[in-house]
Motif scaffolding. Structure first.
Motif, PDB file in Angstrom:
ATOM      1  N   ALA A 426      41.330 -23.965  35.179  1.00  0.00           N
ATOM      2  CA  ALA A 426      40.296 -23.018  35.596  1.00  0.00           C
ATOM      3  C   ALA A 426      40.224 -22.916  37.109  1.00  0.00           C
ATOM      4  N   GLN A 427      40.409 -24.007  37.789  1.00  0.00           N
ATOM      5  CA  GLN A 427      40.346 -23.992  39.250  1.00  0.00           C
ATOM      6  C   GLN A 427      41.527 -23.219  39.859  1.00  0.00           C
ATOM      7  N   SER A 428      42.645 -23.331  39.164  1.00  0.00           N
ATOM      8  CA  SER A 428      43.810 -22.594  39.695  1.00  0.00           C
ATOM      9  C   SER A 428      43.618 -21.073  39.616  1.00  0.00           C
ATOM     10  N   ARG A 429      42.719 -20.717  38.630  1.00  0.00           N
ATOM     11  CA  ARG A 429      42.458 -19.284  38.475  1.00  0.00           C
ATOM     12  C   ARG A 429      41.505 -18.759  39.550  1.00  0.00           C
ATOM     13  N   VAL A 430      40.797 -19.694  40.170  1.00  0.00           N
ATOM     14  CA  VAL A 430      39.862 -19.251  41.211  1.00  0.00           C
ATOM     15  C   VAL A 430      40.648 -19.221  42.513  1.00  0.00           C
ATOM     16  N   ALA A 431      41.399 -18.200  42.698  1.00  0.00           N
ATOM     17  CA  ALA A 431      42.251 -18.135  43.882  1.00  0.00           C
ATOM     18  C   ALA A 431      41.450 -17.875  45.141  1.00  0.00           C
ATOM     19  N   SER A 432      40.313 -17.191  44.920  1.00  0.00           N
ATOM     20  CA  SER A 432      39.536 -16.818  46.083  1.00  0.00           C
ATOM     21  C   SER A 432      38.588 -17.941  46.562  1.00  0.00           C
ATOM     22  N   ILE A 433      38.474 -19.078  45.697  1.00  0.00           N
ATOM     23  CA  ILE A 433      37.556 -20.187  46.064  1.00  0.00           C
ATOM     24  C   ILE A 433      38.321 -21.147  46.949  1.00  0.00           C
ATOM     25  N   PRO A 434      37.821 -21.427  48.093  1.00  0.00           N
ATOM     26  CA  PRO A 434      38.538 -22.309  49.029  1.00  0.00           C
ATOM     27  C   PRO A 434      38.763 -23.709  48.451  1.00  0.00           C
ATOM     28  N   THR A 435      39.731 -24.321  48.963  1.00  0.00           N
ATOM     29  CA  THR A 435      40.030 -25.694  48.540  1.00  0.00           C
ATOM     30  C   THR A 435      38.867 -26.643  48.868  1.00  0.00           C
ATOM     31  N   LYS A 436      38.166 -26.275  49.856  1.00  0.00           N
ATOM     32  CA  LYS A 436      37.053 -27.154  50.267  1.00  0.00           C
ATOM     33  C   LYS A 436      35.959 -27.254  49.211  1.00  0.00           C
ATOM     34  N   GLU A 437      35.959 -26.244  48.304  1.00  0.00           N
ATOM     35  CA  GLU A 437      34.921 -26.267  47.278  1.00  0.00           C
ATOM     36  C   GLU A 437      35.057 -27.505  46.404  1.00  0.00           C
ATOM     37  N   ARG A 438      36.298 -27.886  46.152  1.00  0.00           N
ATOM     38  CA  ARG A 438      36.522 -29.092  45.348  1.00  0.00           C
ATOM     39  C   ARG A 438      36.067 -30.350  46.075  1.00  0.00           C
ATOM     40  N   GLN A 439      36.240 -30.389  47.367  1.00  0.00           N
ATOM     41  CA  GLN A 439      35.752 -31.522  48.146  1.00  0.00           C
ATOM     42  C   GLN A 439      34.225 -31.625  48.067  1.00  0.00           C
ATOM     43  N   MET A 440      33.591 -30.427  48.084  1.00  0.00           N
ATOM     44  CA  MET A 440      32.140 -30.437  47.989  1.00  0.00           C
ATOM     45  C   MET A 440      31.673 -30.951  46.621  1.00  0.00           C
ATOM     46  N   LEU A 441      32.404 -30.558  45.604  1.00  0.00           N
ATOM     47  CA  LEU A 441      32.061 -31.052  44.268  1.00  0.00           C
ATOM     48  C   LEU A 441      32.223 -32.568  44.170  1.00  0.00           C
ATOM     49  N   SER A 442      33.258 -33.083  44.846  1.00  0.00           N
ATOM     50  CA  SER A 442      33.451 -34.544  44.854  1.00  0.00           C
ATOM     51  C   SER A 442      32.292 -35.248  45.547  1.00  0.00           C
ATOM     52  N   ILE A 443      31.845 -34.634  46.638  1.00  0.00           N
ATOM     53  CA  ILE A 443      30.712 -35.234  47.353  1.00  0.00           C
ATOM     54  C   ILE A 443      29.457 -35.180  46.490  1.00  0.00           C
ATOM     55  N   GLU A 444      29.241 -34.056  45.813  1.00  0.00           N
ATOM     56  CA  GLU A 444      28.067 -33.936  44.964  1.00  0.00           C
ATOM     57  C   GLU A 444      28.110 -34.930  43.800  1.00  0.00           C
ATOM     58  N   ARG A 445      29.330 -35.149  43.318  1.00  0.00           N
ATOM     59  CA  ARG A 445      29.455 -36.139  42.237  1.00  0.00           C
ATOM     60  C   ARG A 445      29.039 -37.514  42.709  1.00  0.00           C
ATOM     61  N   GLN A 446      29.479 -37.924  43.880  1.00  0.00           N
ATOM     62  CA  GLN A 446      29.081 -39.213  44.449  1.00  0.00           C
ATOM     63  C   GLN A 446      27.570 -39.271  44.682  1.00  0.00           C
ATOM     64  N   GLN A 447      27.025 -38.109  45.073  1.00  0.00           N
ATOM     65  CA  GLN A 447      25.574 -38.058  45.295  1.00  0.00           C
ATOM     66  C   GLN A 447      24.801 -38.308  44.002  1.00  0.00           C
ATOM     67  N   LYS A 448      25.258 -37.712  42.932  1.00  0.00           N
ATOM     68  CA  LYS A 448      24.566 -37.884  41.649  1.00  0.00           C
ATOM     69  C   LYS A 448      24.657 -39.326  41.154  1.00  0.00           C
ATOM     70  N   ILE A 449      25.851 -39.932  41.345  1.00  0.00           N
ATOM     71  CA  ILE A 449      26.004 -41.330  40.907  1.00  0.00           C
ATOM     72  C   ILE A 449      25.065 -42.249  41.694  1.00  0.00           C
ATOM     73  N   LYS A 450      25.040 -42.108  42.994  1.00  0.00           N
ATOM     74  CA  LYS A 450      24.170 -42.934  43.826  1.00  0.00           C
ATOM     75  C   LYS A 450      22.699 -42.677  43.507  1.00  0.00           C
ATOM     76  N   GLU A 451      22.364 -41.413  43.245  1.00  0.00           N
ATOM     77  CA  GLU A 451      20.983 -41.071  42.940  1.00  0.00           C
ATOM     78  C   GLU A 451      20.535 -41.691  41.623  1.00  0.00           C
ATOM     79  N   SER A 452      21.405 -41.671  40.644  1.00  0.00           N
ATOM     80  CA  SER A 452      21.058 -42.265  39.340  1.00  0.00           C
ATOM     81  C   SER A 452      20.874 -43.783  39.464  1.00  0.00           C
ATOM     82  N   LEU A 453      21.787 -44.422  40.218  1.00  0.00           N
ATOM     83  CA  LEU A 453      21.615 -45.864  40.434  1.00  0.00           C
ATOM     84  C   LEU A 453      20.317 -46.171  41.178  1.00  0.00           C
ATOM     85  N   TYR A 454      19.987 -45.331  42.149  1.00  0.00           N
ATOM     86  CA  TYR A 454      18.776 -45.540  42.942  1.00  0.00           C
ATOM     87  C   TYR A 454      17.530 -45.409  42.062  1.00  0.00           C
TER      88      TYR A 454
END
Length: 784
Positions: A426-454
């Motif tokens: 699905a991500q490969s189909r989003v040609a117009s979405i910058p690669t950085k979007e995936r980095q942001m999702l990775s950061i958000e994932r880490q945020q959710k994990i830390k938030e749940s532990l907190y």
């Protein structure tokens, strides 16, 4: 000699009985009265100076730690057995120095306020009109001073320790004042009124350890019954208010310590959670900061409407991958738990959030069988066949669960891989979405994990705080500190009674020592059983006559002077007893007086015996054979010509040495001779006595003490009766065997004994002469 001493002791033992001792004590009533007054006064002074002591007690029950509201019914009895309260340990904890030191520090029991009340000082404590705060005093500092309220705003302070003891300071209320290197503040209390003005209040700051030791010793703890956990705490103190405060504060401090011990695990858990919250909070802040920086740096905007579908699909697979990742982590956690050898005997955690209900069902079934097996083991043993069968079943079920979990892990991995591959597609189909979007999702994932532990740790912290707040006190107060307002000490009647008893005991012991340590002869009773010499009589001590000095100052007493006193009656008895010792073939005519020591009273008895014989119309002459001292001659103030002159000069006749008296005649001792013993051995003494025998009925010779010089033994050849004079109060009973030896060896002719100076009124209860008034002795004197 030992036999004689034994007989003396036996005579003393037989002669002294209880009645004699009582009468002897009564004769010393003045000493008893003086002693009772003295010790009674000291006892009253002791009572008046003793501080008042009050008694307070409190009752508590030590709670059983097994009495918990949330306890499984099947395991309750084992919990009661393991956690049963040890009352002895709690009792020792109440007595600990740590608790008492804290109590003394909190109630300020080391600071004393006292006021003079008569001879004693009363403790004020919290009822003092002033309160003193020691700013920089160490716990072991000791200081004392007096405070006198002067007016509403000032007091006078006088130090009692240090170098400024004579200095009086005027101190304003609530001002800091220095006493040496110590700074204090005096503040008024609500008791500060005009009635306290001018009264001296003693303030003492005592060392904290010393006060702690005092209250440790004064504290009493009693377990009401051996099987009960009820304790009664008691305390004696000079202030009832302070005693109540100390007991109540002791219970409070004890409960605080017990709660602190119970909460120690919860406190450690809280510290661990707080530390983890700080670390995770920092990590969560870092992740959020990275997300913020990423969006700001990349100037991210909304994706075009055309890419929304692909983004939504990508997010869906991403969500599935996350859920599968969570399920995978839970499955691995369960597998690690099942394969951990340290938790082989533990129950398997249930309701962990695994989506596979088959595994949850197997875990529940496994836990139920394990609980059943544990219960059977507790009630029987490991060798029970049912237990072994359950062990086999549990092992098989555990292996089945492990295989099921392995299969689930494999399935989750396959699903996760599929979801990840679909996400990538699905991500490969989003040609117009910058690669950085995936980095942001990775950061958000880490945020959710830390938030749940907190959030998880926050919940745990609240649960731990709730459990810590639910901890109950270890001791429950049944009866708070209370007691009578009347002091229990000092006991006035008891102290005064003790003083009176001590006043009776001291002279009593002294009298007993006098009785048992006194070896002197005082009466005929002391001589009985010790000697076999004929006893002629006792001559009492006439104290009235002694005061008048009749014996020392007058010439021979007249007949009228011998009529009405006790002494003259004793001489009549002596005269009568002498007649009984006379023999028909050889009547007693020459009577010689001797003794063992000087001062026995030979001259006194010989003179008064002569007066008694004259009263019986007998012709009597006195011979002073004490030619060395001439006591009788000096008493009557006779001429120098006498016995020594007659013995030394053959030309002197008998009539030349006889000196005529109103009642009887006397021959003086004469001039002092250089050879008295040789003169007394001369035959002229025998010639003189023979001549006197024809002229007089009785010849009384006053001789010298026997044993000291040879005169008494030499002149004893002329005697028909030898009267041995023993002086009461001077003759030692240990000398009685020597007198008995003189009698047994017949060194003295026809020996008899007379006791002179006997005290009938105050010795062993003999009061013969005390009853003479019943026979009208002394009546004539009263009529005159």
């Amino acid at each position: 000699m030992n036999q004689t001493n034994t007989s003396t002791a036996s005579g003393k033992e037989q002669g002294l009985n209880l009645v004699d001792m009582l009468v002897f004590f009564l004769s010393k009533w003045k000493w008893f009265l003086l002693s009772v007054l003295l010790f009674g006064s000291l006892a009253w002074l002791k009572y008046a100076r003793s501080s008042l002591v009050y008694f307070r007690q409190a009752t508590v029950i030590i709670k059983d730690p097994s009495s918990k509201p949330y306890t499984a019914g099947g395991l309750n009895r084992y919990d009661n057995f393991v956690n049963k309260v040890n009352v002895a340990n709690e009792l020792l904890q109440f007595r600990s120095k740590k608790l008492m030191r804290e109590v003394v520090s909190r109630v300020h029991a080391d600071i004393s306020y006292q006021i003079q009340d008569g001879l004693r000082r009363n403790e004020l404590f919290t009822r003092s009109p002033i309160a003193v705060r020691f700013i920089d005093a160490t716990p072991e500092r000791s200081v004392a001073f007096t405070i006198i309220p002067k007016n509403e705003k000032e007091v006078l302070l006088s130090p009692l320790t240090g170098n400024d003891t004579d200095k009086v300071l005027t101190v304003a209320m609530n001002d800091t004042v220095a006493i040496g290197d110590l700074h204090i503040v005096v503040t008024p209390t609500h008791f500060y009124k005009g009635a306290w003005l001018g009264k001296s209040i003693l303030v003492q700051k005592r060392p904290l350890d010393a006060v702690t030791a005092y209250y440790q010793a004064a504290l009493g703890i009693r377990q009401e019954e051996s099987e009960a956990s009820i304790l009664t705490l008691s305390l004696k103190d000079n202030s009832p208010v302070r005693a109540e405060d100390v007991l109540n504060m002791l219970i409070t401090v004890y409960n605080e310590e017990a709660i602190r011990d119970k909460n120690q695990v919860a406190v450690n858990t809280a510290e661990f959670i707080n530390e983890r919250l700080i670390i995770i909070g920092q990590e969560l802040g870092d992740v959020e900061t990275d997300l913020e920086s990423f969006k700001r740096d990349n100037k991210m905007v909304d994706i075009a409407t055309s890419a929304n579908m692909f983004i939504s699909e990508s997010q869906k697979y991403n969500t599935d991958a996350l859920e599968l990742e969570t399920q995978l982590q839970l499955a691995r956690y369960i597998k690690d738990y099942l394969t951990d050898a340290r938790k082989e005997t533990d129950l398997i955690p249930a309701n962990t959030g695994i989506s596979d209900m088959n595994i949850e069902s197997q875990i529940s079934q496994y836990n139920a069988i394990k609980l059943k097996r544990d219960k059977l083991i507790n009630e029987s043993s490991d060798s029970n066949p049912v237990v072994e069968e359950l062990n086999n079943a549990l092992h098989a079920m555990k292996q089945s669960i492990i295989r099921t979990v392995d299969n689930m892990i494999v399935g989750i991995n396959m699903k996760r891989n599929d979801a990840q591959s679909r996400e990538k597609l699905a991500q490969s189909r989003v040609a117009s979405i910058p690669t950085k979007e995936r980095q942001m999702l990775s950061i958000e994932r880490q945020q959710k994990i830390k938030e749940s532990l907190y959030m998880f740790l926050l919940n745990r912290r609240e649960e731990n705080a709730l459990s810590q707040a639910m901890v109950d006190n270890n001791a429950r107060v049944i009866d708070s500190a209370d007691g009578s307002d009347a002091p229990i000490s000092p006991k006035r009647n008891r102290i005064l009674l003790l003083g009176v008893l001590l006043g009776l005991a001291v002279p009593g012991v002294a009298c007993l020592l006098i009785l048992f340590l006194d070896t002197r002869v005082h009466s005929r009773k002391d001589m009985e059983g010790c000697i076999s010499i004929p006893f002629l009589g006792e001559i009492p001590e006439d104290k009235e006559q002694t005061k008048r000095k009749v014996v020392q100052e007058k010439l021979p007493m007249t007949v009228s002077e011998l009529d009405d006193d006790v002494v003259s009656e004793a001489f009549r008895i002596l005269r009568t007893n002498m007649d009984f010792m006379s023999r028909k073939d050889h009547p007693t005519q020459v009577i010689t007086f001797t003794s063992l020591n000087e001062g026995a009273g030979k001259t006194f008895i010989s003179r008064n015996l002569a007066m008694s014989l004259v009263r019986a119309k007998k012709r009597v002459i006195l011979l002073d054979l004490d030619i060395r001292k001439g006591t009788l001659s000096r008493l009557f103030k006779l001429k120098k010509t006498g016995m020594t002159n007659f013995l030394a000069d053959n030309s002197i006749r008998v009539d030349d040495v006889i000196q005529r008296g109103e009642q009887f005649d006397i021959i003086a001792s004469g001039t002092v001779a250089p050879n008295p013993a040789e003169l007394l051995m001369d035959e002229r003494l025998d010639e003189l006595v023979n001549e006197l025998r024809s002229r007089y009925d009785y010849i009384i010779a006053d001789s010298v003490p026997v044993g000291i010089i040879a005169d008494a033994t030499i002149t004893n050849r002329i005697a028909d009766l030898t009267v041995f004079v023993a002086r009461a109060g001077k003759l030692d009973r240990r000398q009685l065997p020597d007198i008995e030896q003189l009698y047994q060896e017949k060194k003295l002719k026809n020996m008899a004994i007379v006791l002179n100076g006997a005290d009938f009124r105050h010795r062993y209860g003999y009061r013969y002469y005390g009853y003479y008034g019943n026979y009208n002795y002394g009546a004539n004197k009263k009529k005159k």
